[in-house]
Design a protein around this motif. Structure first.
Motif, PDB file in Angstrom:
ATOM      1  N   ILE A  43       0.852  -1.182   0.000  1.00 39.37           N
ATOM      2  CA  ILE A  43       0.000   0.000   0.000  1.00 39.37           C
ATOM      3  C   ILE A  43       0.887   1.231   0.000  1.00 39.37           C
ATOM      4  O   ILE A  43       2.079   1.146   0.309  1.00 39.37           O
ATOM      5  CB  ILE A  43      -0.952   0.021   1.216  1.00 39.37           C
ATOM      6  N   SER A  44       0.308   2.389  -0.350  1.00 40.75           N
ATOM      7  CA  SER A  44       1.092   3.622  -0.402  1.00 40.75           C
ATOM      8  C   SER A  44       0.191   4.802  -0.052  1.00 40.75           C
ATOM      9  O   SER A  44      -0.991   4.818  -0.425  1.00 40.75           O
ATOM     10  CB  SER A  44       1.698   3.812  -1.790  1.00 40.75           C
ATOM     11  N   PRO A  45       0.720   5.802   0.664  1.00 41.29           N
ATOM     12  CA  PRO A  45      -0.085   6.966   1.037  1.00 41.29           C
ATOM     13  C   PRO A  45      -0.755   7.632  -0.158  1.00 41.29           C
ATOM     14  O   PRO A  45      -0.115   7.893  -1.173  1.00 41.29           O
ATOM     15  CB  PRO A  45       0.936   7.904   1.687  1.00 41.29           C
ATOM     16  N   GLY A  46      -2.071   7.876  -0.033  1.00 44.49           N
ATOM     17  CA  GLY A  46      -2.815   8.564  -1.075  1.00 44.49           C
ATOM     18  C   GLY A  46      -3.319   7.676  -2.188  1.00 44.49           C
ATOM     19  O   GLY A  46      -4.082   8.129  -3.049  1.00 44.49           O
ATOM     20  N   GLN A  47      -2.929   6.404  -2.226  1.00 47.22           N
ATOM     21  CA  GLN A  47      -3.343   5.506  -3.294  1.00 47.22           C
ATOM     22  C   GLN A  47      -4.344   4.477  -2.757  1.00 47.22           C
ATOM     23  O   GLN A  47      -4.222   3.989  -1.641  1.00 47.22           O
ATOM     24  CB  GLN A  47      -2.136   4.799  -3.903  1.00 47.22           C
ATOM     25  N   GLU A 102     -13.094   1.455   4.265  1.00 49.49           N
ATOM     26  CA  GLU A 102     -14.483   1.079   3.981  1.00 49.49           C
ATOM     27  C   GLU A 102     -14.612  -0.440   4.033  1.00 49.49           C
ATOM     28  O   GLU A 102     -13.898  -1.163   3.321  1.00 49.49           O
ATOM     29  CB  GLU A 102     -14.923   1.592   2.616  1.00 49.49           C
ATOM     30  N   PHE A 103     -15.518  -0.923   4.876  1.00 46.69           N
ATOM     31  CA  PHE A 103     -15.749  -2.352   5.055  1.00 46.69           C
ATOM     32  C   PHE A 103     -17.079  -2.701   4.409  1.00 46.69           C
ATOM     33  O   PHE A 103     -18.138  -2.240   4.839  1.00 46.69           O
ATOM     34  CB  PHE A 103     -15.766  -2.683   6.554  1.00 46.69           C
ATOM     35  N   GLY A 104     -17.030  -3.502   3.327  1.00 42.84           N
ATOM     36  CA  GLY A 104     -18.241  -3.873   2.614  1.00 42.84           C
ATOM     37  C   GLY A 104     -18.630  -5.313   2.870  1.00 42.84           C
ATOM     38  O   GLY A 104     -18.065  -6.001   3.728  1.00 42.84           O
ATOM     39  N   ALA A 105     -19.610  -5.789   2.098  1.00 39.86           N
ATOM     40  CA  ALA A 105     -20.105  -7.155   2.276  1.00 39.86           C
ATOM     41  C   ALA A 105     -19.008  -8.178   2.016  1.00 39.86           C
ATOM     42  O   ALA A 105     -18.909  -9.193   2.711  1.00 39.86           O
ATOM     43  CB  ALA A 105     -21.299  -7.397   1.357  1.00 39.86           C
ATOM     44  N   SER A 106     -18.170  -7.904   1.004  1.00 33.55           N
ATOM     45  CA  SER A 106     -17.078  -8.838   0.682  1.00 33.55           C
ATOM     46  C   SER A 106     -15.802  -8.105   0.278  1.00 33.55           C
ATOM     47  O   SER A 106     -14.912  -8.706  -0.314  1.00 33.55           O
ATOM     48  CB  SER A 106     -17.508  -9.791  -0.442  1.00 33.55           C
ATOM     49  N   THR A 107     -15.735  -6.808   0.559  1.00 33.29           N
ATOM     50  CA  THR A 107     -14.569  -6.025   0.163  1.00 33.29           C
ATOM     51  C   THR A 107     -14.100  -5.138   1.306  1.00 33.29           C
ATOM     52  O   THR A 107     -14.868  -4.784   2.200  1.00 33.29           O
ATOM     53  CB  THR A 107     -14.881  -5.129  -1.051  1.00 33.29           C
ATOM     54  N   VAL A 108     -12.822  -4.760   1.210  1.00 28.01           N
ATOM     55  CA  VAL A 108     -12.238  -3.763   2.102  1.00 28.01           C
ATOM     56  C   VAL A 108     -11.494  -2.758   1.228  1.00 28.01           C
ATOM     57  O   VAL A 108     -10.651  -3.139   0.418  1.00 28.01           O
ATOM     58  CB  VAL A 108     -11.266  -4.389   3.120  1.00 28.01           C
ATOM     59  N   LYS A 109     -11.846  -1.477   1.363  1.00 29.39           N
ATOM     60  CA  LYS A 109     -11.211  -0.414   0.592  1.00 29.39           C
ATOM     61  C   LYS A 109     -10.341   0.418   1.530  1.00 29.39           C
ATOM     62  O   LYS A 109     -10.805   0.906   2.557  1.00 29.39           O
ATOM     63  CB  LYS A 109     -12.263   0.477  -0.079  1.00 29.39           C
ATOM     64  N   LEU A 110      -9.073   0.584   1.150  1.00 28.51           N
ATOM     65  CA  LEU A 110      -8.111   1.286   1.997  1.00 28.51           C
ATOM     66  C   LEU A 110      -7.460   2.431   1.240  1.00 28.51           C
ATOM     67  O   LEU A 110      -7.044   2.262   0.087  1.00 28.51           O
ATOM     68  CB  LEU A 110      -7.011   0.325   2.469  1.00 28.51           C
ATOM     69  N   ILE A 111      -7.360   3.587   1.885  1.00 30.22           N
ATOM     70  CA  ILE A 111      -6.568   4.708   1.370  1.00 30.22           C
ATOM     71  C   ILE A 111      -5.678   5.184   2.515  1.00 30.22           C
ATOM     72  O   ILE A 111      -6.149   5.867   3.432  1.00 30.22           O
ATOM     73  CB  ILE A 111      -7.442   5.863   0.855  1.00 30.22           C
ATOM     74  N   PRO A 112      -4.395   4.814   2.532  1.00 29.33           N
ATOM     75  CA  PRO A 112      -3.500   5.232   3.610  1.00 29.33           C
ATOM     76  C   PRO A 112      -3.242   6.733   3.559  1.00 29.33           C
ATOM     77  O   PRO A 112      -3.317   7.362   2.497  1.00 29.33           O
ATOM     78  CB  PRO A 112      -2.209   4.438   3.326  1.00 29.33           C
ATOM     79  N   SER A 113      -2.917   7.306   4.698  1.00 33.29           N
ATOM     80  CA  SER A 113      -2.564   8.724   4.769  1.00 33.29           C
ATOM     81  C   SER A 113      -1.056   8.875   4.853  1.00 33.29           C
ATOM     82  O   SER A 113      -0.304   7.900   4.958  1.00 33.29           O
ATOM     83  CB  SER A 113      -3.220   9.377   5.994  1.00 33.29           C
ATOM     84  N   GLU A 114      -0.609  10.135   4.810  1.00 30.74           N
ATOM     85  CA  GLU A 114       0.815  10.430   4.899  1.00 30.74           C
ATOM     86  C   GLU A 114       1.382  10.134   6.292  1.00 30.74           C
ATOM     87  O   GLU A 114       2.591  10.218   6.503  1.00 30.74           O
ATOM     88  CB  GLU A 114       1.071  11.902   4.547  1.00 30.74           C
ATOM     89  N   LYS A 115       0.510   9.794   7.252  1.00 33.41           N
ATOM     90  CA  LYS A 115       0.992   9.452   8.585  1.00 33.41           C
ATOM     91  C   LYS A 115       1.730   8.115   8.599  1.00 33.41           C
ATOM     92  O   LYS A 115       2.490   7.839   9.525  1.00 33.41           O
ATOM     93  CB  LYS A 115      -0.187   9.399   9.568  1.00 33.41           C
ATOM     94  N   LEU A 116       1.482   7.292   7.593  1.00 33.66           N
ATOM     95  CA  LEU A 116       2.198   6.026   7.486  1.00 33.66           C
ATOM     96  C   LEU A 116       3.555   6.260   6.841  1.00 33.66           C
ATOM     97  O   LEU A 116       3.685   7.042   5.903  1.00 33.66           O
ATOM     98  CB  LEU A 116       1.387   5.030   6.660  1.00 33.66           C
TER      99      LEU A 116
END
Length: 308
Positions: free
Chosen positions: A50-54, A81-95
């Protein structure tokens, strides 16, 4: 400051410098990443970059139990975002690059395995856009998609190998530009951006000037960079160039070249990034450069190219 752009300068940059292949991504997958989860979990967790902002979307082949997700450092993500069968992630610059976080979900049905844990690795600029997690067996469609992705990667390698062979035995100069099909009837166009771009406040170096160039199927950026007083010399390891806006397209980087490490002196240094250019280069792009390990980065927003 940089001098006025000229065709002679870009010809020298594109043809007299060696084509440096981009470094391998290691365990990072830049296409669709397929993960097969066996009934008995493996000791080594599967890695997802994963990467910040992506955005990274993880899709599971079964419904997830409600409120079953645990994510290390969830507060350091811009969106989860936690869905029925998906997880959507957008990391921040804090990582920070090099951080590793665990993501665990439980499945709604009773099949084995009942849960899965993935290891999220933070990269300075590269992220897996889509991850497909399958339990026990894989579908024919998933094999077909993986085969298609591998064939596309193989074709890129063949094209790149052919390009390197031609350039290493070519006549050089303008004749080689013609031979490689890099010169259209309009020749090579350039655009002096001066300060018509935005530097990220976290940049390790400052950009004192920028010129963009465009040929038939290539584009290049020439930067003038200044290191900060008291800092160690800086050498770019790699780069990305991404169109700004929703679903921004990343251009294929061919070369990142600089004649020497950038010292902390009063003299500015040149750095060149060459990319494979699509027919449509309209709009603004974000350039991101980083040194080995990704500790010190340079990010420029609002980069544009000459009109065709």
């Amino acid at each position: 400051m940089i001098a006025s752009p000229s065709t002679a300068l870009v010809t020298w940059v594109l043809l007299t410098t060696p084509a440096v292949e981009q470094p391998a991504l290691g365990t990072c997958s830049m296409g669709i990443q397929h993960l097969e989860v066996p009934p008995v979990p493996r000791e080594k967790l599967a890695l997802v970059c994963i990467s910040p902002g992506q955005t990274t979307v993880i899709n599971f082949d079964a419904d997830l139990a409600m409120d079953s997700m645990t994510l290390d450092g969830a507060e350091r993500f811009t969106k989860v975002e936690f869905g029925a069968s998906t997880v959507k992630l957008i990391p921040s610059e804090k990582l920070r690059p090099g951080d590793h976080l665990r993501l665990t979900v439980r499945f709604k049905d009773t099949a084995a395995p009942s849960s899965v844990t993935l290891l999220l690795g933070v990269h300075v600029a590269q992220a897996v856009p889509f991850v497909s997690v399958l339990r026990e067996t894989r579908t024919v469609e998933s094999y077909q998609q993986e085969l298609k992705t591998k064939n596309e990667e193989l074709q890129k390698c063949i094209e790149e190998n052919t390009r390197l062979q031609v350039e290493s035995t070519g006549p050089g100069g303008l004749a080689e530009l013609f031979m490689l099909g890099l010169l259209s009837d309009d020749g090579i166009s350039s655009k002096l951006l001066h300060k018509n771009f935005v530097e990220a406040p976290t940049n390790a170096l400052s950009a004192t000037g920028l010129v963009s160039y465009r040929a038939a199927n290539r584009a290049a950026l020439m930067l003038m960079l200044a290191n900060k007083a008291g800092m160690a010399p800086w050498t770019a390891e790699s780069a990305t160039l991404t169109r700004e806006g929703k679903n921004g397209m990343g251009l294929r980087v061919l070369t990142v070249w600089q004649p020497r490490p950038i010292e902390n002196s009063a003299e500015d240094s040149i750095l060149v990034v060459e990319v494979k250019a699509p027919d449509d280069l309209q709009g603004s792009y974000t350039l991101k450069l980083w040194e080995a390990g990704g500790a010190r980065t340079v990010t420029l927003h609002g980069v544009t190219f000459p009109a065709p």
